[in-house]
Design a protein around this motif. Structure first.
Motif, mmCIF file in Angstrom:
data_model
loop_
_atom_site.group_PDB
_atom_site.id
_atom_site.type_symbol
_atom_site.label_atom_id
_atom_site.label_comp_id
_atom_site.label_asym_id
_atom_site.label_seq_id
_atom_site.Cartn_x
_atom_site.Cartn_y
_atom_site.Cartn_z
ATOM 1 N N LYS A 114 0.835 -1.210 0.000
ATOM 2 C CA LYS A 114 0.000 0.000 0.000
ATOM 3 C C LYS A 114 0.864 1.252 0.000
ATOM 4 O O LYS A 114 0.562 2.219 -0.702
ATOM 5 C CB LYS A 114 -0.942 -0.014 1.204
ATOM 6 N N ASN A 115 1.944 1.252 0.768
ATOM 7 C CA ASN A 115 2.859 2.395 0.776
ATOM 8 C C ASN A 115 3.548 2.561 -0.571
ATOM 9 O O ASN A 115 3.736 3.678 -1.050
ATOM 10 C CB ASN A 115 3.900 2.254 1.888
ATOM 11 N N LEU A 116 3.935 1.445 -1.162
ATOM 12 C CA LEU A 116 4.569 1.481 -2.483
ATOM 13 C C LEU A 116 3.623 2.089 -3.511
ATOM 14 O O LEU A 116 4.022 2.946 -4.303
ATOM 15 C CB LEU A 116 4.982 0.069 -2.905
ATOM 16 N N LEU A 117 2.360 1.691 -3.479
ATOM 17 C CA LEU A 117 1.385 2.249 -4.406
ATOM 18 C C LEU A 117 1.169 3.737 -4.164
ATOM 19 O O LEU A 117 1.049 4.522 -5.108
ATOM 20 C CB LEU A 117 0.042 1.529 -4.271
ATOM 21 N N ALA A 118 1.104 4.112 -2.890
ATOM 22 C CA ALA A 118 0.872 5.515 -2.553
ATOM 23 C C ALA A 118 2.012 6.410 -3.045
ATOM 24 O O ALA A 118 1.781 7.566 -3.416
ATOM 25 C CB ALA A 118 0.688 5.670 -1.051
ATOM 26 N N GLU A 119 3.226 5.881 -3.053
ATOM 27 C CA GLU A 119 4.389 6.659 -3.464
ATOM 28 C C GLU A 119 4.712 6.527 -4.949
ATOM 29 O O GLU A 119 5.605 7.200 -5.453
ATOM 30 C CB GLU A 119 5.605 6.240 -2.633
#
Length: 142
Positions: A112-117
């Motif tokens: 989820k963090n990877l997608l957000a960034e």
């Protein structure tokens, strides 16, 4: 190697001293189940959820579901025989990835963090056929 070590640690928990149960449960969690564990073992998400709920109130049988899951994985690899071990392991890994690990990864904070960034170029969103070149607009000639 991690699976066997995990199984042995669970046996130590089951048959070890009552006074050390909380310490052993924490050690097993840190070594084998915690995110980023040094000797991580792959158990399905339902078993992980039950185990994580159980370690809130540690007892000598709290790792039984996880231990059984690992035992069945080791047994499956053993039944495939030495000549078929690699193919058997491949089938097991493919099955785990399809049924549990990949969906669990998609739900993970890491993903989820990877997608957000992630940065998605605006032009990629607009083009229907990304393989076609975007036409350049030139200034009119005098």
């Amino acid at each position: 190697a991690e699976n066997l070590s995990f199984w042995e640690a669970c046996e130590e928990l089951r048959y070890g001293e009552q006074s050390r149960i909380a310490e052993i449960v924490d050690s097993i969690y840190q070594q084998f189940l915690a995110p980023g564990a040094t000797r991580w073992v792959n158990i399905d998400s339902k078993t992980m959820e039950r185990t994580l709920e159980g370690i809130k109130t540690p007892h000598r049988y709290v790792m039984d579901d996880a231990q059984m899951h690992i035992y069945m994985l080791m047994k499956k690899v053993g039944e495939d025989g030495a000549g078929h071990c690699r193919a058997g392991l491949g089938r097991i890994l493919t099955s785990l990835l399809a049924q549990d690990s990949y969906p669990r990864f998609l739900k993970s904070d890491l993903y989820k963090n990877l997608l957000a960034e992630a940065v998605i170029p605006p032009e990629t969103k607009k083009r229907v056929f990304p393989f076609m070149r975007k036409q350049r607009h030139s200034s009119p000639s005098p």
